[in-house]
Design an enzyme around this catalytic site. Structure first.
Site, PDB file in Angstrom:
ATOM      1  N   GLU A  49       0.832  -1.218   0.000  1.00  0.00           N
ATOM      2  CA  GLU A  49       0.000   0.000   0.000  1.00  0.00           C
ATOM      3  C   GLU A  49       0.858   1.257   0.000  1.00  0.00           C
ATOM      4  O   GLU A  49       0.615   2.191  -0.762  1.00  0.00           O
ATOM      5  CB  GLU A  49      -0.914   0.013   1.230  1.00  0.00           C
ATOM      6  N   ASN A  53       1.319   3.982  -3.053  1.00  0.00           N
ATOM      7  CA  ASN A  53       0.982   5.400  -2.883  1.00  0.00           C
ATOM      8  C   ASN A  53       2.108   6.318  -3.358  1.00  0.00           C
ATOM      9  O   ASN A  53       1.845   7.344  -3.987  1.00  0.00           O
ATOM     10  CB  ASN A  53       0.638   5.700  -1.424  1.00  0.00           C
ATOM     11  N   ARG A 107      -9.121   3.700  -7.706  1.00  0.00           N
ATOM     12  CA  ARG A 107      -8.549   3.780  -6.362  1.00  0.00           C
ATOM     13  C   ARG A 107      -9.684   3.626  -5.350  1.00  0.00           C
ATOM     14  O   ARG A 107     -10.686   4.338  -5.450  1.00  0.00           O
ATOM     15  CB  ARG A 107      -7.821   5.103  -6.104  1.00  0.00           C
TER      16      ARG A 107
HETATM   17  N1  ADP Z   1       3.007   9.122  -0.926  1.00  0.00           N
HETATM   18  C1  ADP Z   1       1.989   9.957  -1.153  1.00  0.00           C
HETATM   19  N2  ADP Z   1       2.195  11.140  -1.816  1.00  0.00           N
HETATM   20  C2  ADP Z   1       1.166  11.983  -2.059  1.00  0.00           C
HETATM   21  N3  ADP Z   1      -0.108  11.756  -1.687  1.00  0.00           N
HETATM   22  C3  ADP Z   1      -0.384  10.615  -1.034  1.00  0.00           C
HETATM   23  C4  ADP Z   1       0.643   9.660  -0.724  1.00  0.00           C
HETATM   24  N4  ADP Z   1       0.058   8.620  -0.071  1.00  0.00           N
HETATM   25  C5  ADP Z   1      -1.242   8.917   0.040  1.00  0.00           C
HETATM   26  N5  ADP Z   1      -1.540  10.105  -0.536  1.00  0.00           N
HETATM   27  C6  ADP Z   1      -2.878  10.755  -0.570  1.00  0.00           C
HETATM   28  O1  ADP Z   1      -3.718  10.091   0.348  1.00  0.00           O
HETATM   29  C7  ADP Z   1      -4.898   9.616  -0.317  1.00  0.00           C
HETATM   30  C8  ADP Z   1      -5.409   8.341   0.321  1.00  0.00           C
HETATM   31  O2  ADP Z   1      -4.494   7.266   0.125  1.00  0.00           O
HETATM   32  P1  ADP Z   1      -5.038   5.772   0.175  1.00  0.00           P
HETATM   33  O3  ADP Z   1      -5.769   5.571   1.462  1.00  0.00           O
HETATM   34  O4  ADP Z   1      -3.904   4.856  -0.087  1.00  0.00           O
HETATM   35  O5  ADP Z   1      -6.106   5.719  -1.014  1.00  0.00           O
HETATM   36  P2  ADP Z   1      -5.879   5.645  -2.603  1.00  0.00           P
HETATM   37  O6  ADP Z   1      -4.445   5.297  -2.864  1.00  0.00           O
HETATM   38  O7  ADP Z   1      -6.807   4.584  -3.054  1.00  0.00           O
HETATM   39  O8  ADP Z   1      -6.237   6.997  -3.144  1.00  0.00           O
HETATM   40  C9  ADP Z   1      -4.509   9.492  -1.773  1.00  0.00           C
HETATM   41  O9  ADP Z   1      -5.618   9.566  -2.625  1.00  0.00           O
HETATM   42  C10 ADP Z   1      -3.540  10.659  -1.936  1.00  0.00           C
HETATM   43  O10 ADP Z   1      -4.253  11.862  -2.139  1.00  0.00           O
HETATM   44 MG    MG Z   2      -3.351   3.861  -1.906  1.00  0.00          MG
END
Ligand code: ADP
Ligand code: MG
Lengths: 144, 111
Positions: A49, A53, A107
């Site tokens: 995960e 991300n 997502r």
């Molecule tokens: N490494 C990262 N860099 C930038 N934004 C991030 C990062 N990790 C998470 N995010 C932000 O947090 C949100 C939620 O992440 P997540 O719970 O993994 O859901 P998803 O990946 O399905 O969108 C993402 O949609 C993004 O906006």
């Molecule tokens: Mg994610």
């Protein structure tokens, strides 16, 4: 934080094909502690995960480096840090809400929920324009 | 392609093999969507019994296909989810919109 008993560091390009390698590499290192297969799968899933991300959100269309550190500490504590120099997160609290995603498509917005579900501790540090660090901690039991 | 698509009576059964992550989900999505528009079956069955790894990308894959078949009044059925995969699916409340078959004990155990 005390010094780890053992530690590994890994630098990966943010190509999505590396998602599988990253989770397998971390779990192979962590597996030197005796733990259940379930616990090992928990680690794999949480790492997948966080790395995804960094690839999808942190760097998006760009390719950058993902820095992974996995340390093994006293009393079977495993601590994994996954860092990118990507776009960063504006509102961390909102980003961590279940089912929130800043991207449409497929997502699910459940990455942080899954990380929370399968580890004991999750910490997120981020600065817009600078990047994001995710720290996962899990204390595993000794296999019986 | 780690995917087998079959017609089983009224149902279109897509059996997924191997790892489901963000990387592999793209090809799976395209292949399943292609089968959906080719067969237009009332029920889409996604079979996870040969899935070796799944993260939240698997949930996104399911929700996206659900949206697709909803457009023409289709229904979704999930099969062969392990306890671990069920736990991940249930974070999205999927059990409220899809029929989950096989491993009913897993549905309950994953609360
Ligand atoms: N490494 C990262 N860099 C930038 N934004 C991030 C990062 N990790 C998470 N995010 C932000 O947090 C949100 C939620 O992440 P997540 O719970 O993994 O859901 P998803 O990946 O399905 O969108 C993402 O949609 C993004 O906006
Ligand atoms: Mg994610």
């Amino acid at each position: 934080m005390l010094k780890p008993q053992n530690e590994m560091k890994l630098i990966l390009k943010s190509h999505s094909v590396n998602e599988g390698f990253a989770r397998v590499a971390v779990s192979a290192f962590a597996a030197q502690i005796d733990m259940t297969l379930e616990e090992l799968s928990d680690i794999k899933t949480a790492v997948s995960e966080a790395v995804t991300n960094s690839i999808v959100h942190g760097y998006g269309r760009k390719i950058g480096n993902i820095y992974i550190t996995c340390g093994i500490y006293d009393n079977n504590l495993i601590r994994i840090k996954i860092r990118d120099n990507g776009c960063g997160i504006e509102d961390i609290k909102k980003a961590m809400e279940p089912m929130y995603s800043s991207l449409g498509g497929d997502r699910a917005g459940l990455g942080f929920s899954v990380m929370e579900c399968f580890t004991d501790k999750l910490k997120v540090y981020s600065k817009p324009g600078k990047g994001t660090s995710v720290i996962l901690e899990k204390r595993v039991s000794i296999k019986c | 392609m780690p995917l087998t698509v079959k017609k089983q009576g009224e149902k279109l059964v897509a059996s997924i093999r191997g790892d489901i992550d963000h990387h592999s989900a793209l090809a799976l999505r395209n292949a399943i969507d292609e089968a959906i528009s080719r067969f237009r079956s009332k029920t889409l069955v996604l079979d996870f019994s040969e899935v070796t790894f799944m993260d939240s990308s698997g949930v996104g894959l399911v929700l996206g296909r659900y949206r697709n078949i909803c457009a023409y009044g289709g229904e979704l059925e999930l099969r062969g989810l392990s306890l671990r995969h069920m736990k991940i699916m249930k974070l999205s409340g999927i059990e409220k919109i899809a029929k989950i078959k096989g491993g009913e004990e897993n549905v309950k155990a994953a609360k």
